[in-house]
Scaffold this motif. Structure first.
Motif, PDB file in Angstrom:
ATOM      1  N   ALA A 193      32.440  51.544   9.717  1.00  0.00           N
ATOM      2  CA  ALA A 193      30.926  51.087  10.279  1.00  0.00           C
ATOM      3  C   ALA A 193      30.759  51.503  12.187  1.00  0.00           C
ATOM      4  N   ALA A 194      30.676  51.374  12.708  1.00  0.00           N
ATOM      5  CA  ALA A 194      30.562  51.219  14.221  1.00  0.00           C
ATOM      6  C   ALA A 194      29.901  51.310  15.313  1.00  0.00           C
ATOM      7  N   THR A 195      29.441  49.995  15.995  1.00  0.00           N
ATOM      8  CA  THR A 195      28.469  50.115  16.857  1.00  0.00           C
ATOM      9  C   THR A 195      28.177  50.191  18.040  1.00  0.00           C
ATOM     10  N   ASP A 196      27.608  50.717  18.839  1.00  0.00           N
ATOM     11  CA  ASP A 196      27.732  50.775  20.163  1.00  0.00           C
ATOM     12  C   ASP A 196      27.704  49.373  21.487  1.00  0.00           C
ATOM     13  N   ALA A 197      29.720  49.894  21.842  1.00  0.00           N
ATOM     14  CA  ALA A 197      30.247  48.397  22.753  1.00  0.00           C
ATOM     15  C   ALA A 197      29.691  49.549  24.115  1.00  0.00           C
ATOM     16  N   ARG A 198      28.861  50.060  24.759  1.00  0.00           N
ATOM     17  CA  ARG A 198      28.889  50.366  26.107  1.00  0.00           C
ATOM     18  C   ARG A 198      29.806  50.596  26.814  1.00  0.00           C
ATOM     19  N   ARG A 199      30.389  51.377  27.987  1.00  0.00           N
ATOM     20  CA  ARG A 199      31.051  51.413  28.417  1.00  0.00           C
ATOM     21  C   ARG A 199      31.929  53.250  27.878  1.00  0.00           C
ATOM     22  N   GLU A 221      32.697  53.139  24.906  1.00  0.00           N
ATOM     23  CA  GLU A 221      33.200  52.679  24.189  1.00  0.00           C
ATOM     24  C   GLU A 221      32.521  52.330  22.396  1.00  0.00           C
ATOM     25  N   VAL A 222      33.783  51.917  21.492  1.00  0.00           N
ATOM     26  CA  VAL A 222      32.753  51.481  20.027  1.00  0.00           C
ATOM     27  C   VAL A 222      33.725  50.533  19.342  1.00  0.00           C
ATOM     28  N   TYR A 223      32.248  48.840  19.228  1.00  0.00           N
ATOM     29  CA  TYR A 223      33.495  48.583  17.594  1.00  0.00           C
ATOM     30  C   TYR A 223      33.115  48.880  17.375  1.00  0.00           C
ATOM     31  N   TRP A 224      34.240  48.968  16.076  1.00  0.00           N
ATOM     32  CA  TRP A 224      34.885  49.477  14.941  1.00  0.00           C
ATOM     33  C   TRP A 224      35.526  49.045  14.004  1.00  0.00           C
ATOM     34  N   ALA A 225      35.012  49.113  12.693  1.00  0.00           N
ATOM     35  CA  ALA A 225      36.167  48.445  11.270  1.00  0.00           C
ATOM     36  C   ALA A 225      36.255  49.658   9.783  1.00  0.00           C
ATOM     37  N   ASP A 226      37.006  49.904   9.701  1.00  0.00           N
ATOM     38  CA  ASP A 226      37.219  50.463   8.406  1.00  0.00           C
ATOM     39  C   ASP A 226      36.957  49.610   7.282  1.00  0.00           C
ATOM     40  N   TYR A 227      36.805  49.915   6.151  1.00  0.00           N
ATOM     41  CA  TYR A 227      36.133  49.564   4.468  1.00  0.00           C
ATOM     42  C   TYR A 227      36.572  50.286   3.768  1.00  0.00           C
ATOM     43  N   ASP A 228      37.238  49.885   2.473  1.00  0.00           N
ATOM     44  CA  ASP A 228      37.654  50.792   1.293  1.00  0.00           C
ATOM     45  C   ASP A 228      36.541  51.217   0.666  1.00  0.00           C
ATOM     46  N   ALA A 229      36.963  51.506  -0.906  1.00  0.00           N
ATOM     47  CA  ALA A 229      35.727  51.779  -1.607  1.00  0.00           C
ATOM     48  C   ALA A 229      34.731  50.383  -2.281  1.00  0.00           C
ATOM     49  N   SER A 254      30.812  57.693   7.983  1.00  0.00           N
ATOM     50  CA  SER A 254      30.657  56.535   8.812  1.00  0.00           C
ATOM     51  C   SER A 254      29.637  56.245   8.890  1.00  0.00           C
ATOM     52  N   VAL A 255      28.810  54.252   9.765  1.00  0.00           N
ATOM     53  CA  VAL A 255      27.708  54.363   9.533  1.00  0.00           C
ATOM     54  C   VAL A 255      27.135  53.838  10.648  1.00  0.00           C
ATOM     55  N   GLY A 256      26.248  53.311  11.571  1.00  0.00           N
ATOM     56  CA  GLY A 256      26.159  52.587  13.052  1.00  0.00           C
ATOM     57  C   GLY A 256      25.381  53.228  14.036  1.00  0.00           C
TER      58      GLY A 256
END
Length: 223
Positions: free
Chosen positions: A114-120, A122-130, A152-154
């Motif tokens: 999952a990733a959101t726009d961090a501007r500059r 860049e992205v804010y992100w995190a990984d998730y399992d099944a 990926s999503v977001g």
């Protein structure tokens, strides 16, 4: 349980009411520049649509980011004020966790990011399992510094297809998913986060390190 949830960590201003079994009402509006103007009316709408008086609420859940400083402080300050005024517990939820929960509810399977726009750029992100459990992050990085993610999503993923090929929705979080995530975690006896911001980096606005002086030696900020 009657839980009010809201999030301002992305360009979406979103609020929802959950009764412990289902979302009773939710609202969602994308406007990155009007978080402060839109949040309280959004809260009022979902309470009215759900037929819930604010004094009937039993808990609050608020997205803690990661997200930009200005947007985050709107949601968190509102949660702190409502929690104090209504004497309610305030639970924090990682916004990326709630987006991941929403994606799985919409049918996504297998490991993903999952990733959101961090501007500059860049992205804010995190990984998730099944199973939808976070296994890495949250973090903030330039997409080019990350290995490519197959699923990926977001909004952050959708912005950078070279790093996130085949990115999917949801683009932004809906508070109904945040509320459902909070209710699910609490029902399972798992603690949520403190309602404190996950900035992950310093705010764009900085207090100048140097000051000019005028007669009398009083420091003033540069013009």
């Amino acid at each position: 349980m009657l839980l009010l949830a809201f999030d301002t960590a992305t360009p979406a201003v979103t609020a929802a009411v959950h009764d412990g079994s289902a979302v009773l009402a939710q609202t969602y509006q994308v406007d990155a520049r009007r978080h402060g103007e839109l949040l309280l009316p959004a809260i009022g709408r979902v309470l009215a649509e759900a037929g819930v008086d604010k004094r009937e609420l039993t808990a609050l859940a608020v997205g803690v980011g990661p997200g930009p400083y200005t947007g985050l402080r709107v949601g968190l300050a509102t949660a702190a004020a409502l929690g104090h005024a209504l004497d309610l517990p305030v639970h924090g939820v990682c916004t990326l966790d709630a987006i991941a929960h929403q994606a799985r509810a919409e049918g996504l399977t297998g490991p993903f990011t999952a990733a959101t726009d961090a501007r500059r750029k860049e992205v804010y992100w995190a990984d998730y399992d099944a199973e939808g459990c976070r296994v890495e992050g949250p973090a903030v990085d330039r997409p080019g510094d990350l290995t490519a993610r197959e699923v990926s999503v977001g909004a952050g993923a959708l912005l950078y297809p070279e790093t996130f090929p085949g990115a999917l929705g949801p683009e932004h979080l809906s508070a109904g998913a945040l509320a459902d995530f909070a209710v699910t975690e609490l029902a399972a006896g798992r603690e949520l986060l403190a309602p404190l911001p996950l900035y992950l980096r310093r705010p764009d606005a900085q207090v100048p390190a140097a000051f000019k002086t005028v007669l009398g030696g009083k420091p003033v900020l540069p013009a």
